[in-house]
Scaffold this motif. Structure first.
Motif, PDB file in Angstrom:
ATOM      1  N   THR A  24       0.845  -1.160  -0.062  1.00 35.27           N
ATOM      2  CA  THR A  24       0.038  -0.021   0.055  1.00 35.27           C
ATOM      3  C   THR A  24       1.121   1.379   0.081  1.00 35.27           C
ATOM      4  O   THR A  24       1.776   1.304   0.797  1.00 35.27           O
ATOM      5  CB  THR A  24      -1.011   0.107   1.172  1.00 35.27           C
ATOM      6  N   ASP A  25       0.478   2.209  -1.009  1.00 34.56           N
ATOM      7  CA  ASP A  25       1.392   3.285  -1.032  1.00 34.56           C
ATOM      8  C   ASP A  25       0.939   4.465  -0.032  1.00 34.56           C
ATOM      9  O   ASP A  25      -0.031   4.355   0.585  1.00 34.56           O
ATOM     10  CB  ASP A  25       1.418   4.030  -2.396  1.00 34.56           C
ATOM     11  N   VAL A  26       1.453   5.857  -0.298  1.00 33.59           N
ATOM     12  CA  VAL A  26       1.250   6.708   0.500  1.00 33.59           C
ATOM     13  C   VAL A  26      -0.294   7.472   0.464  1.00 33.59           C
ATOM     14  O   VAL A  26      -0.601   8.123   1.339  1.00 33.59           O
ATOM     15  CB  VAL A  26       2.389   8.090   0.504  1.00 33.59           C
ATOM     16  N   ILE A  46       9.499   7.629  -5.316  1.00 35.91           N
ATOM     17  CA  ILE A  46       9.200   8.314  -6.511  1.00 35.91           C
ATOM     18  C   ILE A  46       7.704   8.969  -6.127  1.00 35.91           C
ATOM     19  O   ILE A  46       7.319  10.346  -6.307  1.00 35.91           O
ATOM     20  CB  ILE A  46       8.730   7.467  -7.685  1.00 35.91           C
ATOM     21  N   LYS A  47       6.727   8.030  -5.496  1.00 38.44           N
ATOM     22  CA  LYS A  47       5.536   8.864  -5.079  1.00 38.44           C
ATOM     23  C   LYS A  47       5.546   8.827  -3.367  1.00 38.44           C
ATOM     24  O   LYS A  47       5.333   8.008  -2.854  1.00 38.44           O
ATOM     25  CB  LYS A  47       4.443   7.509  -5.444  1.00 38.44           C
ATOM     26  N   ASN A  48       5.849   9.950  -3.320  1.00 41.35           N
ATOM     27  CA  ASN A  48       5.916  10.427  -1.764  1.00 41.35           C
ATOM     28  C   ASN A  48       4.616  11.211  -1.648  1.00 41.35           C
ATOM     29  O   ASN A  48       3.794  11.397  -2.351  1.00 41.35           O
ATOM     30  CB  ASN A  48       7.324  11.162  -1.549  1.00 41.35           C
ATOM     31  N   ARG A  50      -0.520  12.107  -5.968  1.00 43.41           N
ATOM     32  CA  ARG A  50      -1.481  11.992  -6.746  1.00 43.41           C
ATOM     33  C   ARG A  50      -0.929  11.525  -8.349  1.00 43.41           C
ATOM     34  O   ARG A  50      -1.689  11.198  -9.218  1.00 43.41           O
ATOM     35  CB  ARG A  50      -2.305  13.192  -7.169  1.00 43.41           C
ATOM     36  N   LEU A  51       0.340  11.160  -8.076  1.00 41.89           N
ATOM     37  CA  LEU A  51       1.190  10.573  -9.294  1.00 41.89           C
ATOM     38  C   LEU A  51       0.624   9.313  -9.686  1.00 41.89           C
ATOM     39  O   LEU A  51       0.521   8.448  -8.954  1.00 41.89           O
ATOM     40  CB  LEU A  51       2.698  10.735  -9.079  1.00 41.89           C
TER      41      LEU A  51
END
Length: 630
Positions: A216-218, A592-594, A599-600
């Motif tokens: 799961t990402d940020v 990369i996605k922080n 929303r990237l």
């Protein structure tokens, strides 16, 4: 223009003009021009029309009015002052009172721009687009924001060019498109090109294997990553195959559906997949509804591998109660110092004053494989500084650093977890084969037995920190601590035997194809054994085997001559032994996605960031049109 405009009167014999299918813009209208004639001209152009903001263009030998402000072309029937004035007032009311010289100057500037665009088109545009692709590629490889192109890189290039070559060349740099949206599109195009290359290589490879994981990402989005290993030019190569968001649940069915849909879309055959590596989670390894069960249903011969690094971490868990208390107390000491800013600053100053090698302690994180060993080693190295810090301090664990038996246990734990960390690091090599994993685990288990014997025989020098502490304090290990250490080593041995059961020697002919011992134990058909005899008696292949880069390279080189043996060797060598590559990919993903880029859509950036495949910049830029940065 001489075909279209003449000064003075126009004789009947010269009215016919050369026909042309291409539109020709006027570039200059002399004041003496009064009219224009063509063979099929319906209405004539007059220079008076400049007062209304119109020049003309001839299309198929018919003159049509063209607005010098917006470039709109009207019908020939509109070639009269009332219609032209109506257009000017309706669409350009703010310019209706301008003088005729304003419109002529506007036309002149427009013609200059058109000529410059024409002259600078072609190779200049192609080069600018290729430069845009290469810069976008470097932005993605560094994991930086897309806006860095126009905010930092382009101004820096212009400044450098201006300093070294002058203002003349700076204008050419402006033709490089590097806006935020352009860089995003370029990265998507590059990612697509890399993906097509990987898919082509997989389809050309006889077999391939995958490792799968989800996290799961940020932005609380579940993400599925799939990395493939395949044969390319007789070498094994890895690449990101799929980065897919799981918008709903993350069950084994959802994960399989995402992978299966991608395979169907890209025409990848499950029958070519010889290996699947995952962690031990229920959604992955479940034998009834997990990913493994569903993959087995479509590819029964696939080999599943439980990540050896996860198994090593699980096998390292057992710890006797007394030693577990030492580990817990150590974490509490570290947390007391690290979690309070004032304590942390004072401790750093104390370490600096005492000339310590380190100035901070390390926090323990359960999910990090190497955390325990690093935390305990650092704490033991700074034990004198911690003792000084807690002098006259009411903290309840401050007395522990005056307890020599407690410090002996701490020293042992730092030593044994350091050895476990070293084993973990050797397993993290993505090129490690199943044979190497088995060898390393077998070696470690034998070391455990040897360490136990050393402790029982009062030879603690095998544990460096413990031995140094005992020498420093002129003490011997007590029977109680000996018993705890032996118990811990026995528990580790039992756990490693559970998670790494011994394997047979039936596949060792792959690693030792010229050995008579493993030839006898090989589980092969009569025809395959006959081929293996031919191979192991070929002296030229023996030389090639000694000079090989890897086992996969050797078997790929003999694939045409011994296809059955190579196929069996690939089935053993290609499957991943761990999921370390997807673990690293998730670390890159979070980089990369922080929280600043939450929303990237990160799949394209991640593929470019991870891939070693060089994109075809010439092909990518061939069909693109340059739009200079503003």
């Amino acid at each position: 223009m001489d075909h279209w405009l003449k000064t003075g009167s126009v004789s009947k014999s010269k009215r016919k003009t050369t026909e042309s299918n291409d539109p020709i813009h006027t570039q200059e209208v002399p004041s003496s021009i009064t009219n224009i004639s063509t063979e099929n001209l319906k209405k004539k152009y007059s220079e008076e029309y400049f007062c209304h903001g119109f020049s003309f263009i001839a299309i198929d030998n018919v003159a049509k009015p063209e607005c010098v402000i917006c470039g709109e072309i009207l019908a020939n029937s509109s070639m009269k002052p009332s219609q032209l004035t109506r257009h000017l007032i309706t669409k350009h009311s703010d310019l209706k009172d301008k003088d005729v010289t304003f419109f002529k100057r506007l036309l002149e500037n427009k013609n200059k721009c058109n000529m410059q665009t024409y002259l600078s088109s072609g190779n200049a545009n192609v080069d600018a687009v290729e430069a845009s692709f290469r810069i976008s590629y470097n932005i993605a490889r560094s994991g930086k924001n897309h806006t860095i192109g126009e905010n930092l890189i382009l101004p820096s290039i212009k400044d450098a060019v201006h300093c070294m070559f002058g203002e003349k060349y700076v204008n050419k740099i402006n033709a490089i498109p590097l806006s935020n949206d352009t860089v995003s599109r370029r990265i998507k195009d590059i990612s697509y090109d890399i993906e097509e290359t990987i898919l082509k290589d997989i389809n050309n490879s006889e077999l391939f294997s995958i490792q799968v994981d989800e996290s799961t990402d940020v932005a609380q989005l579940a993400v599925l990553l799939v990395i493939a290993r395949y044969i390319k030019q007789n070498e094994s190569e890895e690449g990101l195959l799929l980065c897919h968001p799981l918008t709903g649940r993350t069950t084994g069915a959802d994960i399989f559906h995402a992978i299966d849909s991608y395979f169907a879309e890209k025409k990848i055959k499950w029958s070519q997949c010889c290996g699947l590596s995952t962690d031990g989670g229920k959604s992955m390894s479940g034998c009834y509804s997990g990913l493994l069960a569903r993959v087995k249903a479509v590819s029964p011969l696939i080999k599943w591998t439980h990540c050896c690094i996860h198994r090593q971490a699980l096998a390292s868990k057992p710890l006797p109660a007394d030693l577990k208390d030492v580990l817990d107390d150590s974490c509490k000491v570290v947390n007391f110092i690290k979690s309070r800013h004032t304590n942390s600053r004072i401790f750093s100053l104390l370490c600096e004053d005492m000339g310590s090698l380190h100035k901070t302690l390390l926090l323990h994180t359960e999910v990090r494989w190497l955390s325990r060993g690093k935390v305990l080693t650092r704490l033991f190295e700074l034990r004198h500084e911690v003792q000084m810090f807690f002098e006259d301090h009411p903290f309840r664990l401050s007395s522990k650093f005056n307890d020599h038996e407690w410090l002996q246990k701490l020293a042992y734990l730092s030593d044994v977890f350091l050895k476990l960390n070293n084993l973990n690091l050797t397993l993290q090599n993505s090129a490690v084969t199943i044979f190497q994993v088995n060898d390393k685990i077998e070696s470690f288990v034998k070391k455990l037995e040897f360490w136990k014997t050393c402790i029982e025989n009062n030879q603690p020098e095998i544990f460096e920190a413990l031995h140094d502490f005992l020498s420093e304090t002129d003490m011997n290990l007590s029977q109680g601590i000996k018993h705890q250490i032996v118990q811990h080593l026995n528990e580790l041995k039992t756990a490693f035997a559970k998670y790494f059961p011994k394997c047979g020697k039936e596949d060792h002919w792959i690693m030792f194809p010229f050995s008579e011992i493993y030839f006898k134990s090989a589980v092969l058909s009569a025809r395959e054994k006959e081929k293996l005899i031919e191979l192991k008696t070929d002296s030229s292949l023996q030389v090639a085997f000694l000079e090989k880069k890897s086992l996969i390279t050797f078997w790929a080189n003999v694939k045409d001559e011994y296809p059955e043996l190579s196929y069996k060797a690939f089935n053993v060598l290609l499957p991943f032994t761990s999921s370390v590559l997807v673990e690293r990919a998730f670390s890159s993903y979070t980089f990369i996605k922080n929280r600043y880029r939450n929303r990237l859509s990160v799949s394209s950036d991640l593929r470019v960031f991870l891939s070693s495949v060089e994109p075809d910049f010439k092909k990518l830029s061939a069909n693109k049109q340059a739009q200079g940065s503003h």
